[in-house]
Design a protein around this motif. Sequence first.
Motif, PDB file in Angstrom:
ATOM      1  N   CYS A  45       0.831  -1.211   0.000  1.00 23.71           N
ATOM      2  CA  CYS A  45       0.000   0.000   0.000  1.00 23.71           C
ATOM      3  C   CYS A  45       0.865   1.261   0.000  1.00 23.71           C
ATOM      4  O   CYS A  45       2.098   1.180   0.023  1.00 23.71           O
ATOM      5  CB  CYS A  45      -0.900   0.014   1.237  1.00 23.71           C
ATOM      6  N   GLY A  46       0.216   2.396   0.011  1.00 24.97           N
ATOM      7  CA  GLY A  46       0.911   3.669   0.032  1.00 24.97           C
ATOM      8  C   GLY A  46       1.769   3.861   1.269  1.00 24.97           C
ATOM      9  O   GLY A  46       2.837   4.478   1.206  1.00 24.97           O
ATOM     10  N   HIS A  47       1.323   3.344   2.389  1.00 27.06           N
ATOM     11  CA  HIS A  47       2.124   3.445   3.616  1.00 27.06           C
ATOM     12  C   HIS A  47       3.446   2.702   3.448  1.00 27.06           C
ATOM     13  O   HIS A  47       4.501   3.178   3.855  1.00 27.06           O
ATOM     14  CB  HIS A  47       1.345   2.887   4.814  1.00 27.06           C
ATOM     15  N   CYS A  48       3.373   1.540   2.837  1.00 22.84           N
ATOM     16  CA  CYS A  48       4.587   0.750   2.568  1.00 22.84           C
ATOM     17  C   CYS A  48       5.536   1.530   1.661  1.00 22.84           C
ATOM     18  O   CYS A  48       6.746   1.591   1.916  1.00 22.84           O
ATOM     19  CB  CYS A  48       4.227  -0.573   1.890  1.00 22.84           C
ATOM     20  N   GLU A  49       4.987   2.111   0.607  1.00 24.25           N
ATOM     21  CA  GLU A  49       5.790   2.903  -0.320  1.00 24.25           C
ATOM     22  C   GLU A  49       6.496   4.036   0.417  1.00 24.25           C
ATOM     23  O   GLU A  49       7.685   4.289   0.199  1.00 24.25           O
ATOM     24  CB  GLU A  49       4.905   3.492  -1.418  1.00 24.25           C
ATOM     25  N   GLY A  50       5.752   4.703   1.306  1.00 24.88           N
ATOM     26  CA  GLY A  50       6.327   5.818   2.061  1.00 24.88           C
ATOM     27  C   GLY A  50       7.425   5.379   3.005  1.00 24.88           C
ATOM     28  O   GLY A  50       8.443   6.064   3.142  1.00 24.88           O
ATOM     29  N   ALA A  51       7.235   4.239   3.656  1.00 24.60           N
ATOM     30  CA  ALA A  51       8.235   3.743   4.602  1.00 24.60           C
ATOM     31  C   ALA A  51       9.542   3.401   3.889  1.00 24.60           C
ATOM     32  O   ALA A  51      10.632   3.770   4.338  1.00 24.60           O
ATOM     33  CB  ALA A  51       7.692   2.521   5.344  1.00 24.60           C
ATOM     34  N   VAL A  52       9.426   2.714   2.748  1.00 23.56           N
ATOM     35  CA  VAL A  52      10.615   2.344   1.985  1.00 23.56           C
ATOM     36  C   VAL A  52      11.300   3.595   1.440  1.00 23.56           C
ATOM     37  O   VAL A  52      12.518   3.757   1.550  1.00 23.56           O
ATOM     38  CB  VAL A  52      10.254   1.356   0.847  1.00 23.56           C
ATOM     39  N   SER A  53      10.511   4.494   0.873  1.00 20.82           N
ATOM     40  CA  SER A  53      11.061   5.731   0.313  1.00 20.82           C
ATOM     41  C   SER A  53      11.777   6.557   1.367  1.00 20.82           C
ATOM     42  O   SER A  53      12.862   7.093   1.125  1.00 20.82           O
ATOM     43  CB  SER A  53       9.948   6.569  -0.326  1.00 20.82           C
ATOM     44  N   ALA A  54      11.187   6.660   2.548  1.00 19.53           N
ATOM     45  CA  ALA A  54      11.787   7.459   3.618  1.00 19.53           C
ATOM     46  C   ALA A  54      13.137   6.903   4.042  1.00 19.53           C
ATOM     47  O   ALA A  54      14.099   7.661   4.228  1.00 19.53           O
ATOM     48  CB  ALA A  54      10.841   7.524   4.819  1.00 19.53           C
ATOM     49  N   GLU A  55      13.235   5.594   4.189  1.00 22.52           N
ATOM     50  CA  GLU A  55      14.501   4.990   4.616  1.00 22.52           C
ATOM     51  C   GLU A  55      15.586   5.134   3.550  1.00 22.52           C
ATOM     52  O   GLU A  55      16.721   5.480   3.850  1.00 22.52           O
ATOM     53  CB  GLU A  55      14.308   3.518   4.979  1.00 22.52           C
ATOM     54  N   ILE A  56      15.235   4.880   2.289  1.00 22.82           N
ATOM     55  CA  ILE A  56      16.233   4.992   1.224  1.00 22.82           C
ATOM     56  C   ILE A  56      16.644   6.450   1.030  1.00 22.82           C
ATOM     57  O   ILE A  56      17.809   6.746   0.755  1.00 22.82           O
ATOM     58  CB  ILE A  56      15.704   4.371  -0.087  1.00 22.82           C
ATOM     59  N   SER A  57      15.723   7.375   1.219  1.00 24.94           N
ATOM     60  CA  SER A  57      16.029   8.808   1.080  1.00 24.94           C
ATOM     61  C   SER A  57      17.100   9.278   2.050  1.00 24.94           C
ATOM     62  O   SER A  57      17.777  10.281   1.802  1.00 24.94           O
ATOM     63  CB  SER A  57      14.763   9.641   1.275  1.00 24.94           C
ATOM     64  N   GLU A  58      17.265   8.562   3.150  1.00 32.46           N
ATOM     65  CA  GLU A  58      18.262   8.915   4.162  1.00 32.46           C
ATOM     66  C   GLU A  58      19.694   8.611   3.715  1.00 32.46           C
ATOM     67  O   GLU A  58      20.645   9.120   4.294  1.00 32.46           O
ATOM     68  CB  GLU A  58      17.974   8.162   5.466  1.00 32.46           C
ATOM     69  N   LEU A  59      19.840   7.765   2.694  1.00 33.03           N
ATOM     70  CA  LEU A  59      21.185   7.391   2.241  1.00 33.03           C
ATOM     71  C   LEU A  59      21.880   8.583   1.602  1.00 33.03           C
ATOM     72  O   LEU A  59      21.256   9.340   0.855  1.00 33.03           O
ATOM     73  CB  LEU A  59      21.111   6.232   1.255  1.00 33.03           C
ATOM     74  N   PRO A  60      23.167   8.758   1.871  1.00 35.49           N
ATOM     75  CA  PRO A  60      23.918   9.876   1.285  1.00 35.49           C
ATOM     76  C   PRO A  60      23.898   9.841  -0.242  1.00 35.49           C
ATOM     77  O   PRO A  60      24.099   8.786  -0.842  1.00 35.49           O
ATOM     78  CB  PRO A  60      25.347   9.672   1.800  1.00 35.49           C
ATOM     79  N   GLY A  61      23.631  10.974  -0.845  1.00 36.72           N
ATOM     80  CA  GLY A  61      23.650  11.095  -2.292  1.00 36.72           C
ATOM     81  C   GLY A  61      22.324  10.839  -2.977  1.00 36.72           C
ATOM     82  O   GLY A  61      22.177  11.105  -4.170  1.00 36.72           O
ATOM     83  N   VAL A  62      21.339  10.322  -2.253  1.00 38.46           N
ATOM     84  CA  VAL A  62      20.038  10.033  -2.851  1.00 38.46           C
ATOM     85  C   VAL A  62      19.281  11.343  -3.061  1.00 38.46           C
ATOM     86  O   VAL A  62      19.143  12.141  -2.137  1.00 38.46           O
ATOM     87  CB  VAL A  62      19.218   9.063  -1.976  1.00 38.46           C
ATOM     88  N   THR A  63      18.810  11.552  -4.294  1.00 43.84           N
ATOM     89  CA  THR A  63      18.079  12.777  -4.600  1.00 43.84           C
ATOM     90  C   THR A  63      16.599  12.533  -4.843  1.00 43.84           C
ATOM     91  O   THR A  63      15.802  13.463  -4.744  1.00 43.84           O
ATOM     92  CB  THR A  63      18.684  13.477  -5.837  1.00 43.84           C
ATOM     93  N   SER A  64      16.212  11.285  -5.151  1.00 43.59           N
ATOM     94  CA  SER A  64      14.811  10.980  -5.423  1.00 43.59           C
ATOM     95  C   SER A  64      14.559   9.491  -5.236  1.00 43.59           C
ATOM     96  O   SER A  64      15.403   8.670  -5.583  1.00 43.59           O
ATOM     97  CB  SER A  64      14.470  11.386  -6.859  1.00 43.59           C
ATOM     98  N   VAL A  65      13.366   9.181  -4.684  1.00 38.63           N
ATOM     99  CA  VAL A  65      12.962   7.778  -4.525  1.00 38.63           C
ATOM    100  C   VAL A  65      11.484   7.676  -4.885  1.00 38.63           C
ATOM    101  O   VAL A  65      10.678   8.482  -4.434  1.00 38.63           O
ATOM    102  CB  VAL A  65      13.147   7.277  -3.076  1.00 38.63           C
ATOM    103  N   LYS A  66      11.142   6.685  -5.700  1.00 40.31           N
ATOM    104  CA  LYS A  66       9.738   6.421  -6.020  1.00 40.31           C
ATOM    105  C   LYS A  66       9.498   4.931  -5.880  1.00 40.31           C
ATOM    106  O   LYS A  66      10.037   4.130  -6.632  1.00 40.31           O
ATOM    107  CB  LYS A  66       9.391   6.874  -7.428  1.00 40.31           C
TER     108      LYS A  66
END
Length: 102
Positions: A45-66
């Motif tokens: 679901c959308g909550h899952c998408e948000g959780a994964v996106s938020a964690e990956i967004s924390e990685l150095p150098g990441v500019t976008s996650v979908k």
Amino acid sequence: MTAQTELPQAETTGSCCGGGGCSSTPAADAQGDVTTVYQVTGMTCGHCEGAVSAEISELPGVTSVKAVASTGQVTVISAAPLDDEAVRAAVDEAGYELTGRA
């Protein structure tokens, strides 16, 4: 009607298309960003998408996650190639499983 008026003005003042043609992601092309698509299981679901996106967004150098739950695919744009194990750890932290690159 305003679009017809504004279009010639945009072309004369300069645009991303000036001379070289358009790109679907001009900023990414100009900066040399890296796009990587990962396969993640467990997102429903959308909550899952948000959780994964938020964690990956924390990685150095990441500019976008979908993240897209229906396909399990997560598209990441970063300034340089990411370490797959760092991405795996971020997905694990969110509570899901990275099965590899799509």
